[in-house]
Design a protein around this motif. Structure first.
Motif, PDB file in Angstrom:
ATOM      1  N   ARG A  79       3.381  -4.615  -9.676  1.00 57.54           N
ATOM      2  CA  ARG A  79       3.202  -3.277  -9.110  1.00 57.54           C
ATOM      3  C   ARG A  79       3.098  -2.450  -9.862  1.00 57.54           C
ATOM      4  NH1 ARG A  79       0.416  -4.707  -5.304  1.00 57.54           N
ATOM      5  NH2 ARG A  79       0.529  -2.531  -4.992  1.00 57.54           N
ATOM      6  N   GLU A  80       2.326  -1.128  -9.831  1.00 52.37           N
ATOM      7  CA  GLU A  80       2.413  -0.066 -10.706  1.00 52.37           C
ATOM      8  C   GLU A  80       3.488   0.728 -10.732  1.00 52.37           C
ATOM      9  OE1 GLU A  80      -1.410   2.157 -11.018  1.00 52.37           O
ATOM     10  OE2 GLU A  80      -2.189   1.012  -9.355  1.00 52.37           O
ATOM     11  N   ALA A  81       3.924   1.317 -11.837  1.00 51.89           N
ATOM     12  CA  ALA A  81       5.119   2.195 -11.780  1.00 51.89           C
ATOM     13  C   ALA A  81       4.850   3.347 -12.718  1.00 51.89           C
ATOM     14  CB  ALA A  81       6.240   1.289 -12.487  1.00 51.89           C
ATOM     15  N   LEU A  82       5.602   4.350 -12.694  1.00 53.05           N
ATOM     16  CA  LEU A  82       5.833   5.657 -13.480  1.00 53.05           C
ATOM     17  C   LEU A  82       7.379   5.817 -13.689  1.00 53.05           C
ATOM     18  CD1 LEU A  82       4.441   8.161 -14.910  1.00 53.05           C
ATOM     19  CD2 LEU A  82       4.601   9.237 -12.614  1.00 53.05           C
ATOM     20  N   HIS A  83       7.561   6.300 -14.755  1.00 56.02           N
ATOM     21  CA  HIS A  83       9.152   6.552 -15.244  1.00 56.02           C
ATOM     22  C   HIS A  83       9.226   8.001 -15.637  1.00 56.02           C
ATOM     23  CE1 HIS A  83       8.357   5.808 -19.491  1.00 56.02           C
ATOM     24  NE2 HIS A  83       9.383   6.485 -19.734  1.00 56.02           N
ATOM     25  N   LEU A  84      10.091   8.624 -15.288  1.00 60.50           N
ATOM     26  CA  LEU A  84      10.377  10.150 -15.314  1.00 60.50           C
ATOM     27  C   LEU A  84      11.757  10.458 -15.774  1.00 60.50           C
ATOM     28  CD1 LEU A  84       8.396  11.467 -12.469  1.00 60.50           C
ATOM     29  CD2 LEU A  84       7.603  11.472 -14.677  1.00 60.50           C
ATOM     30  N   ARG A  85      12.166  11.395 -16.678  1.00 60.36           N
ATOM     31  CA  ARG A  85      13.528  11.849 -16.829  1.00 60.36           C
ATOM     32  C   ARG A  85      13.550  12.771 -15.878  1.00 60.36           C
ATOM     33  NH1 ARG A  85      16.437  15.812 -18.003  1.00 60.36           N
ATOM     34  NH2 ARG A  85      18.656  15.794 -18.989  1.00 60.36           N
ATOM     35  N   THR A  86      14.385  12.799 -14.904  1.00 63.12           N
ATOM     36  CA  THR A  86      14.559  13.594 -13.782  1.00 63.12           C
ATOM     37  C   THR A  86      16.260  13.975 -13.436  1.00 63.12           C
ATOM     38  OG1 THR A  86      12.674  12.978 -12.792  1.00 63.12           O
ATOM     39  CG2 THR A  86      14.227  14.389 -11.262  1.00 63.12           C
ATOM     40  N   ASP A  87      16.517  15.392 -13.529  1.00 65.98           N
ATOM     41  CA  ASP A  87      17.880  15.861 -13.352  1.00 65.98           C
ATOM     42  C   ASP A  87      17.731  16.416 -11.702  1.00 65.98           C
ATOM     43  OD1 ASP A  87      20.213  17.200 -12.885  1.00 65.98           O
ATOM     44  OD2 ASP A  87      20.241  18.072 -14.849  1.00 65.98           O
ATOM     45  N   VAL A  88      18.456  15.573 -10.938  1.00 64.27           N
ATOM     46  CA  VAL A  88      18.244  15.942  -9.582  1.00 64.27           C
ATOM     47  C   VAL A  88      18.984  17.207  -9.394  1.00 64.27           C
ATOM     48  CG1 VAL A  88      18.025  13.609  -8.795  1.00 64.27           C
ATOM     49  CG2 VAL A  88      20.261  14.758  -8.668  1.00 64.27           C
TER      50      VAL A  88
ATOM     51  N   ASN B 279       4.115   0.537  -4.852  1.00 64.91           N
ATOM     52  CA  ASN B 279       4.144   1.109  -6.303  1.00 64.91           C
ATOM     53  C   ASN B 279       5.494   2.060  -6.467  1.00 64.91           C
ATOM     54  OD1 ASN B 279       1.774  -0.134  -7.109  1.00 64.91           O
ATOM     55  ND2 ASN B 279       0.676   1.298  -6.032  1.00 64.91           N
ATOM     56  N   VAL B 280       5.987   1.981  -7.362  1.00 63.47           N
ATOM     57  CA  VAL B 280       7.227   2.564  -7.580  1.00 63.47           C
ATOM     58  C   VAL B 280       7.505   3.727  -8.840  1.00 63.47           C
ATOM     59  CG1 VAL B 280       9.881   2.416  -7.684  1.00 63.47           C
ATOM     60  CG2 VAL B 280       8.602   0.668  -6.558  1.00 63.47           C
ATOM     61  N   VAL B 281       7.696   4.994  -8.346  1.00 65.36           N
ATOM     62  CA  VAL B 281       8.220   6.013  -9.447  1.00 65.36           C
ATOM     63  C   VAL B 281       9.546   6.090  -9.655  1.00 65.36           C
ATOM     64  CG1 VAL B 281       7.819   8.306 -10.122  1.00 65.36           C
ATOM     65  CG2 VAL B 281       6.114   7.337  -8.892  1.00 65.36           C
ATOM     66  N   CYS B 282       9.816   5.784 -10.841  1.00 67.32           N
ATOM     67  CA  CYS B 282      11.313   5.597 -11.350  1.00 67.32           C
ATOM     68  C   CYS B 282      11.760   6.754 -12.132  1.00 67.32           C
ATOM     69  CB  CYS B 282      11.629   4.224 -12.266  1.00 67.32           C
ATOM     70  SG  CYS B 282      10.935   2.593 -11.316  1.00 67.32           S
ATOM     71  N   ALA B 283      12.698   7.539 -11.344  1.00 63.73           N
ATOM     72  CA  ALA B 283      13.261   8.751 -11.942  1.00 63.73           C
ATOM     73  C   ALA B 283      14.707   8.785 -12.217  1.00 63.73           C
ATOM     74  CB  ALA B 283      12.666   9.772 -11.087  1.00 63.73           C
ATOM     75  N   ASP B 284      15.200   9.176 -13.260  1.00 61.62           N
ATOM     76  CA  ASP B 284      16.729   8.875 -13.676  1.00 61.62           C
ATOM     77  C   ASP B 284      16.831   9.963 -14.585  1.00 61.62           C
ATOM     78  OD1 ASP B 284      18.746   6.820 -12.865  1.00 61.62           O
ATOM     79  OD2 ASP B 284      19.222   7.771 -15.197  1.00 61.62           O
TER      80      ASP B 284
ATOM     81  N   ALA C 197      17.845  -2.303  -8.451  1.00 61.82           N
ATOM     82  CA  ALA C 197      17.778  -3.253  -7.491  1.00 61.82           C
ATOM     83  C   ALA C 197      16.776  -2.813  -6.372  1.00 61.82           C
ATOM     84  CB  ALA C 197      19.153  -3.891  -7.010  1.00 61.82           C
ATOM     85  N   ALA C 198      16.881  -1.632  -6.073  1.00 67.46           N
ATOM     86  CA  ALA C 198      16.040  -0.836  -4.728  1.00 67.46           C
ATOM     87  C   ALA C 198      14.684  -0.824  -5.473  1.00 67.46           C
ATOM     88  CB  ALA C 198      16.596   0.388  -4.326  1.00 67.46           C
ATOM     89  N   ALA C 199      14.449  -0.538  -6.528  1.00 70.43           N
ATOM     90  CA  ALA C 199      13.205  -0.420  -7.211  1.00 70.43           C
ATOM     91  C   ALA C 199      12.377  -1.623  -7.114  1.00 70.43           C
ATOM     92  CB  ALA C 199      13.145   0.398  -8.324  1.00 70.43           C
ATOM     93  N   ALA C 200      13.049  -2.822  -7.583  1.00 77.28           N
ATOM     94  CA  ALA C 200      12.695  -4.021  -7.546  1.00 77.28           C
ATOM     95  C   ALA C 200      12.405  -4.753  -6.202  1.00 77.28           C
ATOM     96  CB  ALA C 200      13.571  -5.124  -8.348  1.00 77.28           C
TER      97      ALA C 200
ATOM     98  N   GLY D  78       0.858  -1.086   0.112  1.00 79.70           N
ATOM     99  CA  GLY D  78      -0.029  -0.110  -0.042  1.00 79.70           C
ATOM    100  C   GLY D  78       0.993   1.517  -0.084  1.00 79.70           C
ATOM    101  N   LYS D  79       2.380   1.141  -0.052  1.00 72.74           N
ATOM    102  CA  LYS D  79       3.001   2.477  -0.005  1.00 72.74           C
ATOM    103  C   LYS D  79       3.484   2.796  -1.367  1.00 72.74           C
ATOM    104  CE  LYS D  79       4.633   1.430   4.867  1.00 72.74           C
ATOM    105  NZ  LYS D  79       3.719   2.832   5.240  1.00 72.74           N
ATOM    106  N   THR D  80       3.938   3.981  -1.692  1.00 72.10           N
ATOM    107  CA  THR D  80       4.373   4.502  -2.703  1.00 72.10           C
ATOM    108  C   THR D  80       5.854   4.947  -2.686  1.00 72.10           C
ATOM    109  OG1 THR D  80       2.183   5.102  -3.544  1.00 72.10           O
ATOM    110  CG2 THR D  80       4.217   6.319  -4.499  1.00 72.10           C
ATOM    111  N   VAL D  81       6.579   4.604  -3.396  1.00 71.73           N
ATOM    112  CA  VAL D  81       8.108   4.924  -3.377  1.00 71.73           C
ATOM    113  C   VAL D  81       8.674   5.699  -4.539  1.00 71.73           C
ATOM    114  CG1 VAL D  81      10.470   4.161  -2.817  1.00 71.73           C
ATOM    115  CG2 VAL D  81       8.661   2.971  -2.160  1.00 71.73           C
ATOM    116  N   LEU D  82       9.210   6.971  -4.301  1.00 72.63           N
ATOM    117  CA  LEU D  82       9.823   7.633  -5.336  1.00 72.63           C
ATOM    118  C   LEU D  82      11.209   7.425  -5.349  1.00 72.63           C
ATOM    119  CD1 LEU D  82      10.446   9.836  -7.896  1.00 72.63           C
ATOM    120  CD2 LEU D  82      10.359  11.436  -6.089  1.00 72.63           C
TER     121      LEU D  82
END
Length: 266
Positions: free
Chosen positions: A61-70, A38-43, A27-30, A7-11
């Motif tokens: 699980r559900e996932a979303l991917h984003l291009r992100t410059d930290v 559910n995991v949002v994958c930003a890189d 590996a962390a996301a998996a 039930g948690k969401t991770v970015l």
């Protein structure tokens, strides 16, 4: 123990992998996904982020991917906002983004120094700045940073900007933890040791003249446990900090290193 993050969401910032196989980010996301998140994958590399998101989906699980410059506040703010928009909350912020530069104080450049600090320290600051207000409103959350044993001792390689920026990340972790503890927002930090990940084959292998077996043997010999760790060791530590099992744990800077920091000269 299954469903530790149900039930948690991770970015995950820095969710991609610099080469083939498993790195600290994917590996962390998996691992988070396998435990119900559910995991949002930003890189910075959108293709790498998309690849990690697909790994999350394969875990059901559900996932979303984003291009992100930290290093860019607008990018980080967007990643956090889209996480909340899609999933309604952000329970865990996992900051894995990091870069290094092989140089000391004399041969290092000002440009590279600034770039390393921007990614390793400023990126974590921007992520905390963006995520904490949402965590405050929802009643809490967990922030997990990935530092390095290079932040607390000499590891045989001159990487001053990396070493100093990761030390800054350690202290950022502690201060965020204390300031926001009463709001049930935890902040912890992992110091990976000598990990057998794709990154070392581009950053460390040249030191050994491209001799993979020599590199592996040398790194294993330096560790009291006589072996390198792997990315799953780091991911499992992150899972603990992210989960409710660590609900009374905050401000911790923990080495995952097979005992090597115990044997470093001080």
């Amino acid at each position: 123990m299954a469903d530790r993050l149900k039930g948690k969401t991770v970015l995950v910032l820095g969710a991609g992998c610099v080469g083939e196989g498993w790195g600290n980010g994917n590996a962390a996301a998996a691992t988070f996904a396998r435990q119900g998140a559910n995991v949002v994958c930003a890189d910075m590399n959108e293709e790498a982020a998309a690849s990690t998101a697909e790994l999350v989906r394969k875990e059901g699980r559900e996932a979303l991917h984003l291009r992100t410059d930290v290093c860019v506040a607008d990018d980080v703010n967007r990643a956090v906002a889209l996480t909340v928009e899609k999933f309604g909350r952000i329970d865990v912020l996992h900051n894995n983004a990091g870069i290094s530069d092989r140089a000391g104080p004399v041969d290092g450049t000002e440009e590279n120094w600034d770039r390393v600090f921007d990614v390793n320290a400023k990126g974590a600051f921007l992520a905390c700045k963006a995520a904490i207000p949402y965590m405050q409103r929802q009643g809490g959350g967990s922030i997990v940073h990935i530092s390095s044993i290079a932040s607390i001792g000499w590891t045989g390689h001159p990487m001053l900007s990396y070493q100093a920026s990761k030390a800054a990340l350690n202290q950022l972790t502690r201060m965020v933890a204390v300031q926001h503890a009463a709001q049930n927002i935890r902040c912890n930090c992992i110091l990976p040791g000598l990990i057998d990940s794709p990154r070392i084959y581009s950053t460390i292998l040249p030191v050994f003249g491209g001799d993979v077996e020599e590199m592996r043997a040398s790194r294993a010999k330096a560790v009291p446990m006589q072996r390198m760790g792997d990315v799953w060791d780091v991911a499992n530590a992150a899972l603990f900090f992210a989960s409710d099992e660590a609900k009374y744990v905050t401000g911790v800077v923990m080495a995952v290193d097979g005992g090597i920091t115990c044997s470093l000269p001080h």
